[in-house]
Design a protein around this motif. Structure first.
Motif, short mmCIF file in Angstrom:
data_model
loop_
_atom_site.label_atom_id
_atom_site.label_comp_id
_atom_site.label_asym_id
_atom_site.label_seq_id
_atom_site.Cartn_x
_atom_site.Cartn_y
_atom_site.Cartn_z
N ASP A 398 0.85 -1.19 0.00
CA ASP A 398 0.00 0.00 0.00
C ASP A 398 0.88 1.24 0.00
O ASP A 398 0.87 2.05 0.93
N PRO A 399 1.69 1.44 -1.06
CA PRO A 399 2.64 2.56 -1.07
C PRO A 399 1.92 3.90 -0.94
O PRO A 399 0.89 4.13 -1.60
N PRO A 400 2.43 4.79 -0.10
CA PRO A 400 1.73 6.06 0.12
C PRO A 400 1.56 6.89 -1.15
O PRO A 400 0.56 7.58 -1.31
N GLU A 401 2.53 6.84 -2.07
CA GLU A 401 2.40 7.61 -3.30
C GLU A 401 1.28 7.08 -4.18
O GLU A 401 0.56 7.84 -4.83
N ASP A 402 1.14 5.76 -4.23
CA ASP A 402 0.04 5.18 -5.00
C ASP A 402 -1.31 5.58 -4.39
O ASP A 402 -2.26 5.92 -5.11
N PHE A 403 -1.38 5.53 -3.07
CA PHE A 403 -2.62 5.91 -2.38
C PHE A 403 -2.94 7.38 -2.62
O PHE A 403 -4.10 7.74 -2.88
N ARG A 404 -1.93 8.24 -2.55
CA ARG A 404 -2.15 9.68 -2.79
C ARG A 404 -2.72 9.91 -4.18
O ARG A 404 -3.68 10.68 -4.36
#
Length: 435
Positions: A398-404
């Motif tokens: 759940d990489p934060p950049e993907d989520f953002r």
């Protein structure tokens, strides 16, 4: 912080066209009948005016969203939560997002009677979240504990118990038991419940005497399920019909507030620890009867899910007409692309005992054994090495950049769906027949 007007204090100027287009929309709104009473020609006229204004806003924000955000947050030295951010933007840059008066007027109407100003908030927040700098800062702002949680934390530390309107939190033997208690509506979430959930999650994460959390639904008084535990029926469609489900206060706050905290933990003072700026803990879900919509979304972020053998999982996005939060982001990673399309696009239910359920539930037990199953999982997850390994799994899954980036597009697409004619018609029919 005193918010200054962006147009006066920065190296760029807000285009005059934004203000002119916003004024044209305001003139039409004042002159035309209420949205539900407009003729097709009047609807086309106001839609064209909105389109001009929104095109101007989107073009401006494509170039300047990061600079606007820096101005609103004093070069990112101030952490503004979502409602504070859009309010500051309305003050600093007139015409860019709806005013407080426009939003107050909207909240007085049912969903079918609203003008749709939240779409303009969606345009603004999409642009902010698209920025790797501004978007990451906003997500960090939403990971901080709420003032309400900080106020209630000392009492919980002393008593080990917290009773809120829709949530009960109890600490027993190092385990925080978070029970959703909207008995009358099958734990269907509204803005008050999102507020309570974030408060309880914050407190469980901040309490050093808690090592693991267990999330479960309480017993219902609803006639159809009286005396039975229910995990969650998802979004409260009656509240949506009544106009009480907002983009900022519910749909976005839920995803990048308490659910985001279940995933990444609560953000404390970055300088307080060189090990990690967040406090995170593992979470267990115990699912009785069903996890529908928002309830199903919750299961996708938990570390262990035990389900009663008669329970099922469902994301009825197509039936409701809205986007199921970050379910589209996470479900495919759990179940695969074919299964996620069957569930999200076609409304497929997955029962706890069928083969595909192994990708959604860690175990299925008889209903009377669910307490014991949750206790065993909580005991396993209290081991010291769980949190660092959980953190590393999250980095990969759940990489934060993907989520953002996902949440950036979600901010606009969900705003548009809130005002889709099909959604308004569907929730109106639901509210008319629900008891």
């Amino acid at each position: 912080m005193t918010v200054v007007r962006v147009a006066e204090q920065t190296g760029f100027r807000v285009p005059q066209g934004i203000g002119e287009a916003a004024a044209r929309v305001a003139e039409l709104v004042a002159a035309l009948p209420e949205p539900a009473e407009r003729t097709p020609a009047q609807r086309a006229e106001i839609a064209a005016a909105h389109d001009v204004a929104r095109t101007e806003r989107a073009r401006f924000l494509d170039r300047h969203a990061e600079a606007v955000y820096d101005e609103l947050t004093d070069s990112r030295s101030v952490f503004l939560r979502l409602p504070e951010l859009v309010e500051a933007a309305a003050d600093a840059c007139p015409g860019l997002v709806p005013t407080a008066a426009q939003l107050a007027s909207e909240r007085a109407n049912r969903q079918a009677g609203k003008e749709g100003y939240e779409i303009d908030q969606g345009i603004f927040l999409r642009a902010v979240l698209r920025s790797p700098v501004a978007g990451a800062h906003l997500l960090d702002a939403m990971l901080r504990p709420t003032p309400r949680a900080l106020e209630l934390l000392p009492e919980f530390r002393t008593t080990g118990r917290l009773e809120l309107r829709s949530v009960r939190l109890e600490r027993r033997d190092g385990v925080a038991h978070l029970t959703m208690c909207r008995q009358d509506c099958l734990n269907a979430e509204d803005e008050a419940q999102v507020e309570d959930m974030e408060t309880a999650v914050d407190i469980a994460l901040l309490d050093p005497d808690v090592s693991v959390g267990v999330l479960r639904g309480g017993k219902m008084t609803h006639p159809r399920y009286r005396g039975r535990r229910v995990f969650s029926a998802g979004i409260n469609l009656k509240s949506l019909h009544a106009g009480d489900i907002s983009l900022v206060g519910f749909l976005l706050r839920r995803e990048i507030g308490y659910i985001h905290k279940l995933v990444r933990g609560v953000l404390v003072d970055e300088a307080a620890s060189w090990r990690s700026p967040t406090i995170e803990k593992p979470w267990v879900g115990a699912v009785d009867t069903f996890a529908i919509g928002g309830g199903a979304q919750l299961l996708l972020v938990l570390d262990h899910v035990a389900a009663a053998s008669d329970a099922y999982f469902s994301l009825p996005a197509a039936r409701e007409g809205i986007v199921p939060g970050a379910g589209n982001f996470r479900l495919g990673r759990a179940l695969g692309p074919r299964g996620s399309r069957q569930i999200i696009l076609q409304g497929r239910r997955v029962f706890a005992t069928e083969p595909d359920a192994r990708f959604l539930f860690d175990e299925a037990v008889e209903p009377e054994e669910l307490d014991a199953a949750a206790a065993r999982a909580a005991d396993r997850l209290s081991a010291p090495a769980v949190v660092p390994n959980r953190r590393m799994l999250r980095v990969a899954e759940d990489p934060p950049e993907d989520f953002r980036r996902y949440m950036a597009e979600f901010a606009l697409q969900q705003a548009l769906r809130l005002y889709g004619e099909d959604v308004i018609n569907k929730v109106g029919r639901f509210a008319g027949r629900a008891g």
